[in-house]
Motif scaffolding. Structure first.
Motif: not given
Length: 272
Positions: A101, A133, A161-164, A166, A261, A263-264, A267-268
């Motif tokens: 991220s 992004y 948006k950065e969450e896009q 994913d 999911h 991908s998120a 990132a974490e």
């Protein structure tokens, strides 16, 4: 407009594709540099593209306008921490690493202009598509530079948006594998129907290529194209009804949700 000076940190396949695309666009070799730990890879990319290469990352980024982070996500933190003191305030950082991220990059590099990208493997043939992004520090000029960079290997699309990212990962980043899976299945089915395997494979591959080209060139969406080739009570309708009876659309949605999911999650994990 003068071409920006670009430094690639990591000279693997995706970096090589971007470098090749930039050179094909007429960007002079003197404006591009790359660093890589592997001497063989440095020699290969220098020979193929005529650019200067370096063993040390810090040497590659001197005087660069754009720094492209193209190393594996698992080593990104260490690479960024080593580079942080050498990156100037005016340099744009472009990351093409999956699952990292902007917040993580800012944490490792300090506050600065960062563009996060999600390209896909057809970029190797300059037929890719990338989602981009940029954080709040990215200037309009830097935004244009990042778009030019990714456009060298295909289509570049900006995200709000950065969450896009994913969702981009789920649709296009992982997407080529879905089509490969369909090609595998259609080839196997064709063989079971009595075709020689090579014939089934060629029919499937060229059908996929032709359909994609039709969809890209058409002024109507895929659903209308499908309707136009689906005659009532015909062979295509029989196949489509079988797909739908098996829950095809729901299965595709479930698969893409699983990819997004994951991908998120990555990132974490990688940002820690």
């Amino acid at each position: 407009m003068t071409s920006p000076r670009i430094a690639f940190i990591g000279a693997g396949n995706m970096a090589a594709s971007l470098i090749g695309g930039l050179r094909a666009q007429g960007i002079d070799a003197s404006a591009i540099r790359a660093s890589d730990r592997g001497a063989e890879q440095r020699s290969k990319i220098s020979t193929e593209h005529g650019i200067d290469t370096f063993a040390a990352n810090a040497d590659a980024i001197k005087d660069a306008d754009i720094i492209v982070l193209s190393v594996k996500p698992q080593v990104m933190k260490d690479v960024c921490l080593d580079l942080a003191a050498n990156i100037g305030e005016q340099q744009l950082v472009v990351s093409i690493a999956a699952g990292i991220s902007c917040a993580s990059l800012e944490n490792w590099l300090g506050p600065r202009a960062i563009v996060r990208c999600m390209p896909n493997t057809p970029a190797l043939l300059r037929q890719g598509v990338s989602g981009l992004y940029g954080n709040a520090q990215v200037s309009p000029n830097q935004r244009q530079q990042a778009e030019q960079l990714l456009s060298a290997v295909g289509l570049a699309l900006w995200l709000d948006k950065e969450e896009q990212i994913d969702a981009v990962t789920a649709v296009s980043g992982s997407g080529p594998a879905y089509f490969f899976l369909l090609i595998e299945a259609m080839t196997a089915a064709g063989e079971k129907l009595g075709l020689p395997r090579d014939t089934a494979a060629q029919l499937t591959l060229h059908t996929a290529l032709g359909a994609a080209r039709m969809a890209v060139a058409s002024d109507v969406d895929a659903s209308e194209l499908r309707r136009r080739v689906t005659s009532p009570a015909g062979t295509t309708e029989a196949a489509i009804k079988s797909f739908q009876a098996g829950g095809f659309e729901a299965l595709v949605e479930k698969a893409l949700n699983a990819a997004a999911h994951r991908s998120a999650e990555l990132a974490e994990q990688l940002g820690q």
